[in-house]
Design an enzyme around this catalytic site. Structure first.
Site, PDB file in Angstrom:
ATOM      1  N   SER A 281      42.453  -6.733 -24.271  1.00 29.50           N
ATOM      2  CA  SER A 281      43.709  -6.310 -23.658  1.00 29.50           C
ATOM      3  C   SER A 281      43.688  -6.588 -22.147  1.00 29.50           C
ATOM      4  CB  SER A 281      43.936  -4.825 -23.974  1.00 29.50           C
ATOM      5  OG  SER A 281      45.274  -4.480 -23.754  1.00 29.50           O
TER       6      SER A 281
ATOM      7  N   HIS B 294      46.939  -4.370 -32.194  1.00 31.35           N
ATOM      8  CA  HIS B 294      46.482  -4.770 -30.872  1.00 31.35           C
ATOM      9  C   HIS B 294      44.963  -4.712 -30.753  1.00 31.35           C
ATOM     10  CE1 HIS B 294      46.945  -5.544 -26.630  1.00 31.35           C
ATOM     11  NE2 HIS B 294      46.320  -4.441 -26.300  1.00 31.35           N
TER      12      HIS B 294
ATOM     13  N   ASP C 140      51.285  -8.022 -33.110  1.00 31.13           N
ATOM     14  CA  ASP C 140      50.725  -7.172 -32.060  1.00 31.13           C
ATOM     15  C   ASP C 140      51.894  -6.571 -31.283  1.00 31.13           C
ATOM     16  OD1 ASP C 140      49.663  -6.082 -29.766  1.00 31.13           O
ATOM     17  OD2 ASP C 140      48.184  -7.681 -29.471  1.00 31.13           O
TER      18      ASP C 140
END
Lengths: 406, 271
Positions: free
Chosen positions: B96, B246, B218
């Site tokens: 991320s 995610h 996602d």
């Protein structure tokens, strides 16, 4: 039906309650989802709460897709990892976007169930309507934010107020070394009652005032400001410190309220290389005089508290300050400085005064000793003012001696 | 220098003589995010795990509101940890927001990093002219509200238990319950930094060979964003995972490992 029969019938009905109805009509919404969130089963309560027909949910929507955008991020970054790592999630706050676009604040409890081989199988989600709770929590949050703002404003106010009660730095007095130190009690969030002031009447004619108004906070600060400015105004008209304190006593009594104070007032007049000090104390610890090369001794006479009785008993004492002499005024925060059950006391103070008599800033040195004794934290305000007549330079002595025979 | 390792709760496992592989968690949780992935690399590599400033078991003192007001502050931490470990030829695996932190670290010290792996990256979360990040500025404000309402459950009594416990293993049982909990002020600031950052201009300058892992569906970094990242970087390849969501490092650890391993071994792509 008699009461016993009624009770029996009631319990019988409970036992007969259809498990299907228990699920469908439970007082909370239920969702079952696949591990990646796809809705596979839901109850009538959830359908009622959200307005989605069952067929629009099952096999079509993920749990996350029912949330606000902000909620979806929280879902991905917190909720899903927690669920995967610890198997349960409790009391997570979300907002569900209803079929009609309105928002339903909810609290979520969820549990993940694993297969025998340890792979995630199903997630069970209980959804509680939290509309009123969320409103209340928002109010709490706003109140907390307001309280924090108001606290920081109050602290700024206390600092500003305090700075008006203490001169930012002692004035430069020709022919006199003046040092002053002040430390408010605790973390300084509250305005203390200690004050001092050093001001000029005319050339070579100065007044030092140091005192302690009982109490703390804004009420005490109002009295402190009154005392400080009254002393200034009266000192211009009145020659004798005792007369100034008597008039101050009348002013405080006339003003009403129950605040009293202790004050020591010293009037200093330059007399060649020396100074003459006239002093009076209204219930305040006596100034300490340290003649060059001698021990410490308190000087003057302690009178009565200022602002209590209509008759103030105070008297003036006159003292000559020769070159090298030191005069120290202090508040009781010094002698009453504590470490466990032990006080800093007068004996330590006298030693500290002697230690710092020749320092550049004796007042700062004494304050440092008191703070060290209390391991840095002051339980009470501490104020110290020290005036020293500069010693005559050695060369001057020599010149005097050389000149004397002629 | 060893201080920084304690401050960031750095744990080093695997082969001491192996190539260093550093795993960085993103916004939300802590190094536990790699629990199902990192062990797969221990036979072959020197595995480095750490907690970002303000997260998990990192020392509260590691967080500096001024320095961590931008992702550059986090990138400095990564470089400092590598220096303290005398790690060279590093493979940096960022999840991320840590993907972008890795890119900034590689730009700061290009020689130290041999490969980058970006798991579910996004260079900008908020939509812009000609760019779809997936969120509006209002959405991000909603996220911050969501953080506020969820941190009502945070009590100051929890802070000492969660923070400043560099010796986590003994407490692991108790702490799993709270591994996604962070000081609310810090979480809010990290969220703001993360979701308002724009690193699109940095991507073309990264010369480090990069693997971009993109999940289907996602909700935070859509497939179009993953493609954007891979196309904007001069030496990047995209691998689409079957995993959804995610966090493939949690939801599909085997697939994630299978995609990363050949790339960091010899630059091969499997996908």
């Amino acid at each position: 039906m008699n009461p016993q029969a009624a009770s029996d019938a009631f319990y019988a009905a409970l036992l007969d309650d259809d498990p299907e109805q228990l699920y469908e009509r439970a007082p909370c919404g239920y969702l079952s989802t696949t591990p990646d969130g796809m809705v596979v089963k839901t109850n009538a309560t959830f359908v009622d709460l959200t307005g989605y027909p069952r067929e629009d949910l099952v096999g079509r929507r993920t749990f996350a897709s029912l949330l606000t955008a902000g909620g979806r991020i929280y879902h991905e970054t917190h909720y899903a990892p927690m669920l995967r790592m610890q198997g349960t999630v409790r009391e997570v706050a979300f907002e569900i976007v209803r079929a009609d676009g309105t928002r339903l604040p909810v609290l979520i409890n969820a549990a993940l169930e694993w297969d025998a081989d340890g792979s995630p199988r199903v997630v069970r989600v209980a959804v509680f309507d939290a509309t009123h709770r969320r409103e209340y929590e928002r109010e709490l949050l706003r109140a907390k934010q307001r309280a924090e703002q108001s606290e920081s404003r109050a602290q700024a106010l206390a600092r500003t107020l305090q700075s008006t009660l203490i001169p930012p730095s002692p004035p430069l007095v020709p022919g006199l070394d003046v040092s002053a130190a002040y430390r408010p009690a605790g973390d300084g969030r509250e305005v203390g009652g200690d004050f001092y002031d050093i001001f000029q009447i005319s050339a070579g004619h100065w007044v030092v005032a140091l005192g302690d108004v009982c109490g703390k906070g804004v009420d005490a600060a109002v009295v402190t400001a009154l005392v400080r400015h009254t002393i200034r105004a009266l000192s211009v008209q009145q020659e004798q410190p005792s007369a100034v304190l008597r008039d101050l006593n009348d002013v405080l009594l006339a003003q009403g309220g129950d605040r009293f104070c202790t004050v020591v007032l010293v009037r200093l007049r330059r007399d060649g290389d020396a100074w003459s000090a006239t002093m009076a104390s209204g219930g305040h610890p006596l100034p300490l005089h340290v003649p060059a090369g001698c021990t410490v001794r308190p000087v003057g006479a302690t009178g009565t508290l200022v602002g209590v009785l209509s008759q103030l008993r105070v008297q003036d004492s006159v003292l000559r300050l020769d070159p090298g002499d030191l005069l120290v005024m202090y508040t009781d925060g010094v002698t009453e400085g504590r470490r466990a059950a032990e006080f800093f006391g007068e004996e330590r103070l006298h030693r500290s005064v002697v230690d710092h008599r020749d320092a550049r800033l004796p007042a700062d040195g004494i304050l440092g000793d008191v703070l060290d004794f209390q391991q840095g934290s002051a339980r009470d305000d501490i104020a110290v003012v020290a005036v020293r007549v500069p010693p005559l330079p050695a060369t001057v002595h020599q010149q005097v001696r050389e000149e004397s025979p002629t | 220098m060893d201080d920084i390792l304690a401050r960031h709760n750095v744990r080093v496992t695997g082969r001491p003589d192996g190539r260093p592989v550093m795993f960085a968690h993103g916004f939300g949780c802590d190094q536990n995010m790699w629990r199902f992935v990192a062990p797969a690399f221990e036979d072959e590599f020197r595995v480095v795990l750490f907690d970002q400033a303000g997260a998990g078991g990192a020392d509260p003192a590691a967080y500096d509101p001024a320095r961590h007001a931008s992702l550059h502050g986090y990138a400095e931490d990564v470089v400092s940890i590598c220096r303290a470990l005398e790690a060279r030829d590093v493979v940096f695996v960022g999840h991320s927001v840590s993907s972008m932190i890795g890119a900034l670290a590689a730009l700061a010290e290009p020689d130290r990093f041999a490969r980058l792996v970006m798991v579910s990256p996004s260079p900008r979360y908020i939509d812009d002219e000609g760019y779809v990040g997936g969120f509006s500025a209002t959405d991000i404000r909603e996220l911050l509200d969501s953080l506020d309402s969820n941190y009502l459950g945070w009590s100051s009594a929890m802070a000492p238990m969660i923070m400043g416990n560099p010796e986590r293993p003994e407490l692991a049982g108790e702490l799993t319950d709270s591994f996604c909990r962070t000081d609310p002020q810090i979480a809010r600031r990290f969220a703001e930094v993360t979701f308002t950052s724009d690193n699109r201009a940095d991507l073309p300058r990264v010369q480090t060979p990069t693997l971009v892992l993109q999940c289907a569906q996602d909700a935070i970094a859509p497939v179009s964003v993953g493609r954007y990242v891979a196309e904007a970087m001069p030496h990047a390849s995209l691998v689409l995972l079957d995993a959804t969501g995610h966090c493939p490092n949690l939801s599909a650890p085997e697939e994630t490992v299978a995609a990363i391993a050949p790339f960091i071994r010899d630059g091969r792509l499997v996908g």
